[in-house]
Design a protein around this motif. Structure first.
Motif, PDB file in Angstrom:
ATOM      1  N   THR A  75     -47.240 -19.987  77.033  1.00 22.16           N
ATOM      2  CA  THR A  75     -48.135 -20.339  75.940  1.00 22.16           C
ATOM      3  C   THR A  75     -47.535 -20.034  74.584  1.00 22.16           C
ATOM      4  OG1 THR A  75     -49.171 -18.159  76.008  1.00 22.16           O
ATOM      5  CG2 THR A  75     -50.195 -19.891  77.327  1.00 22.16           C
ATOM      6  N   GLU A  88     -56.188 -28.139  71.706  1.00 18.09           N
ATOM      7  CA  GLU A  88     -57.399 -27.394  71.339  1.00 18.09           C
ATOM      8  C   GLU A  88     -58.126 -28.068  70.180  1.00 18.09           C
ATOM      9  OE1 GLU A  88     -60.171 -24.661  69.661  1.00 18.09           O
ATOM     10  OE2 GLU A  88     -58.449 -25.533  68.618  1.00 18.09           O
ATOM     11  N   VAL A  98     -61.668 -25.308  75.717  1.00 17.55           N
ATOM     12  CA  VAL A  98     -60.434 -25.356  76.487  1.00 17.55           C
ATOM     13  C   VAL A  98     -60.170 -24.017  77.178  1.00 17.55           C
ATOM     14  CG1 VAL A  98     -57.965 -25.218  76.045  1.00 17.55           C
ATOM     15  CG2 VAL A  98     -59.253 -27.196  75.244  1.00 17.55           C
ATOM     16  N   THR A  99     -59.804 -24.065  78.446  1.00 18.81           N
ATOM     17  CA  THR A  99     -59.300 -22.849  79.080  1.00 18.81           C
ATOM     18  C   THR A  99     -57.854 -23.067  79.451  1.00 18.81           C
ATOM     19  OG1 THR A  99     -59.894 -23.534  81.302  1.00 18.81           O
ATOM     20  CG2 THR A  99     -61.476 -22.168  80.140  1.00 18.81           C
ATOM     21  N   ILE A 100     -57.102 -21.997  79.431  1.00 20.56           N
ATOM     22  CA  ILE A 100     -55.688 -22.092  79.751  1.00 20.56           C
ATOM     23  C   ILE A 100     -55.422 -21.377  81.056  1.00 20.56           C
ATOM     24  CG2 ILE A 100     -53.378 -21.391  79.047  1.00 20.56           C
ATOM     25  CD1 ILE A 100     -54.299 -21.692  76.183  1.00 20.56           C
ATOM     26  N   VAL A 102     -52.235 -20.248  83.327  1.00 22.09           N
ATOM     27  CA  VAL A 102     -50.790 -20.114  83.250  1.00 22.09           C
ATOM     28  C   VAL A 102     -50.164 -20.133  84.642  1.00 22.09           C
ATOM     29  CG1 VAL A 102     -48.882 -18.605  82.570  1.00 22.09           C
ATOM     30  CG2 VAL A 102     -50.867 -18.861  81.072  1.00 22.09           C
TER      31      VAL A 102
END
Lengths: 337, 337
Positions: A75, A88, A98-100, A102
């Motif tokens: 990120t 975003e 928004v969710t990230i 990884v």
DNA sequence: GTGAAAGCGCTAACAC
DNA sequence: GTGTTAGCGCTTTCAC
């Protein structure tokens, strides 16, 4: 400890405003008309109670989460971070959160966990950054219960994708270098997706077209310091007069390594990068590179995803952005050998 | 179009495994024991149906969202991105999902919207990056219904906070520069939080302690190019022999601007930054700076938040990280004037 | 250990 | 326009 005030619910609001719960819901969603009088009362109650609707309850009841998931391996590196920022921004404009998620590498178990995390929020769509093997592997193991868009990387069948035409830009760069009198152009890559990235393809095509020798590819990691190490080695090789790097960080590291090894850029060796990192134009010498608009990539990804989410037919499977070559100080006419 | 397979629910799993819904829930949450036989059947059914629990339903029923919200003004600049990465990593390890809510500036309406966005997911805790005025303003208007942690910035009363001791590091840097024979050290700031940041405080303290003149502060923006513009101006000022910059990007831009103006670093002017950006050690000359461990800052933020979420008493209100000065090539003994 | 019953905070469908 | 009734997919009592 500050006092913790309990969150008000929709029925608190309804009670206070003297209306039914669905009426509150109606003014919230402003799709069904509500009489001006009640609307005002409801709005006042919301204000007074500092009411904030529960996304969880909304998601459950409406089966629409207003969430988008990003899956990415990193990120904080420039290209990634800028792309995420673009996503975003566009998502927020369309009223999506928004969710990230990884995914550190392409290990199957790691991929599985990332996919689970991404889907646990019931996103209405998923954007995968297929810049590298990790993203690539994730794309291949994604459930089909939700629309997916891939960003950059190798062409993925059956999934809408936004691509940056790296290949054409790399060709232009290499062609330009050859015209400056370089016998050939060396190439340093960052860890590639399965297959070959467009930068490498374009580089090879331009060399072959010109009948120039195609040197072995040199592999670097994502760490700029690995570019420096390569630079120290190449400094000793008089054959090398021009180098195209897979990204700017590597190119900047390379330049430092060449200086460490006693070579001058661009007098002895020309260096070009890829991305147009914000610091590239400030370097001494400023770096010749290919400007990639990552935040636009993210924005286009969201637009494509929203289209895939609403349309039955996938309107437009593939979108391509044209990056631009920026000629700067780090490249120059070849010195007489 | 690929076929869209509907997501299985917990009752699908229960039915397939021949058990009740709560039993499935029990094996999922592994807190109440379930007989080995049933456990196996349930696990098999989950696998076969590719079942993924709905976070929304879980949140609603358990009143625990397993979500943390980050509020930040920017997601792609180095310090921010690294901090966010550290938060995500630590949150994931504790089985929390992270959402990001961007607050572009300190306009009240913008702040209000960001707060609403952050709370709409019913996070169990909120982390605010108080690096700048936007984060600072957000912190001041956050509801108290949920634990909050502030990261960096000015000391905020009543809110647990993780700080980096910038002031001591800045003092050390300035003292070192004075010892190298510089008459004074100029200072360029990035947009400050309400009040003054630790870098500025430490800079001033060291100058005053040494009885050195305290020059006017020069203000830059977050854009590295603004550092370049400042550099071009300062190049013309023979009084300036050493400059401390609010961050590395500005320092890098400054060095370029000084070169544009015909000055050499460090022979004519010493330059120091703050952050230890990954490219700073690669620059020619490599940049003297203060190493800040942003990902550690993020990790500590999560730890502090989790503590505040579970403990009644706020165990430890303030945590401070010690950054480290990195002396490199961009600073040197003052030239004879 | 396990199932039945209730309910989390909302929206959707339906009557009026 | 507005209220009543169900029900989204889970967890949480509470019996047994």
């Amino acid at each position: 400890m500050t006092t913790v005030k309990k969150q008000a619910t929709i029925s608190d609001v309804a009670e206070r405003a003297g209306v039914s719960v669905p009426t509150v819901s109606r003014v919230l969603n402003q799709v069904v008309p509500v009489s001006e009088k009640r609307r005002k009362r409801v709005l006042a109650a919301i204000e007074e109670l500092d009411y904030r609707p529960s996304a969880a309850a909304r998601t459950l009841a409406s089966r629409r989460s207003r969430m988008l998931s990003i899956v990415t391996s990193n990120t904080s590196r420039y290209g990634y971070a800028e792309t995420i920022r673009g996503i975003e921004l566009a998502a927020r404009a369309a009223d999506y959160t928004v969710t990230i998620s990884v995914v550190e590498n392409d290990d199957p178990e790691v991929v599985r966990r990332a996919v689970t995390a991404a889907f646990s929020q019931s996103p209405e769509g998923v954007i995968v950054l297929t810049f590298d093997p990790a993203g690539d592997a994730t794309l291949r193991s994604l459930p089909t219960s939700v629309p997916v868009v891939a960003l950059s990387g190798a062409r993925a069948d059956g999934v809408p994708q936004v691509l940056i035409d790296e290949s054409t830009a790399a060709e232009e760069l290499v062609r330009g270098l050859l015209e400056m009198g370089h016998r050939t152009v060396h190439h340093i890559t960052v860890p590639a997706v399965h297959g070959e990235d467009g930068r490498t393809t374009g580089w090879r095509a331009a060399l072959q077209e010109a009948g120039a020798p195609v040197p072995d590819i040199i592999e670097a990691t994502w760490d700029p310091q690995s570019g420096r190490a390569v630079g120290r080695e190449l400094a000793a090789d008089p054959q090398v007069t021009a180098v195209l790097c897979g990204n700017d960080e590597i190119a900047l590291g390379l330049m430092r390594g060449l200086v460490d090894g006693g070579r001058r850029v661009p007098q002895d060796i020309s260096v070009a990068g890829f991305d147009d990192h914000p610091l590239s134009s400030l370097w001494v010498p400023s770096l010749t590179t290919v400007r990639q608009d990552f935040s636009e990539l993210g924005a286009r990804g969201v637009a494509t995803l929203l289209a895939a989410m609403s349309d039955e037919a996938d309107a437009g499977d593939l979108h391509t952005l044209r990056p631009e070559v920026q000629w700067r100080e780090s490249t120059a006419v070849a010195a007489n050998q």
